[in-house]
Design an enzyme around this catalytic site. Structure first.
Site: not given
Length: 242
Positions: A99, A187, A189
């Protein structure tokens, strides 16, 4: 002997919720990427904490996190981060940007970044891998869903960089530069719970409207991100298998 060592360059402050539930963003990335026998260190670069030059050589790879700051800004810590990233690029260290990390890494390489033309992109997005890219042909990944939460994007990459994924809203969702640099706009994660928490914070700060937040939550409830596939992809890149 032979123990791999990685660093997470933390570009955002942890909320109390993130600290208590996930051990902060460092805990999120370690949970996603770390394997037995590795050492993972954190540097709070947004707070001015950077690795010393003699420490850099000790690391096999670096991960740059998301941030609420603008990657096109000129805060002192961002300028210092750009200098560090240029150094890592020249040393051919493995660097994964997520990001904000994806954007600031593109800036360090000489690309152009700024506010996304189409505005905020929040939710679960399907990204498509470029048919011209040979990098992921062995992984057979025509498309993957990923959680997105950004209002900036990469406009243009330097000639030596390769766009490897795009979406309907964002032209440069992923890129590679050589075999040691990779940026991901989404993202991989994040969990849906983390995204929900961020939506709350964005609404509280008047960065998005409550009605948009509700639309996003409805969309997110109906689908799932391909987190396991992203985990395999990111670990393979960082650790030499991709």
């Amino acid at each position: 002997m032979g123990e791999k060592r990685f660093a997470v360059l933390l570009c955002a402050e942890d909320s109390e919720y993130m600290k208590n539930k996930y051990g902060g963003y460092f805990g999120v990335f370690v949970g996603m990427l770390a394997e037995e026998g590795e050492t993972w260190d954190a540097y709070k670069v947004a707070a001015g904490e950077f690795p010393e030059d003699d420490e850099i050589e000790e690391f096999d790879g670096f991960v740059i996190t998301g941030s609420c700051n603008d990657a096109h800004g000129n805060d002192i810590w961002i300028l210092k981060l750009l200098n560090l990233l240029k150094k890592l690029v020249s040393l051919k260290k493995k660097v994964l940007g997520i990001c904000f990390g994806h954007q600031v890494l593109a800036r360090a390489l000489g690309g152009k970044i700024g506010r996304a033309v189409s505005g905020w992109d929040i939710g679960i997005t399907t990204i498509n891998f470029s048919s011209s890219s040979k990098i992921f042909s062995s992984l057979q990944l025509p498309a993957l869903s990923v959680i997105e939460c950004h209002q900036d994007e990469v406009y243009e990459l330097p000639p030596k960089a390769e766009v490897i994924a795009w979406s309907d809203k964002t032209g440069i969702e992923m890129y590679r530069y050589g075999d040691h640099i990779m940026g991901i706009q989404g993202h991989p994660e994040y969990t849906k719970d983390i995204l929900s928490h961020l939506i709350d914070r964005l609404i509280q700060r008047n960065l998005i409207k409550d009605t948009y937040g509700k639309e996003v939550r409805t969309q997110v409830e109906a689908c799932e991100p391909d987190n396991e596939a992203w985990k395999r992809l990111c670990t393979s890149f960082l650790k030499g298998g991709l």
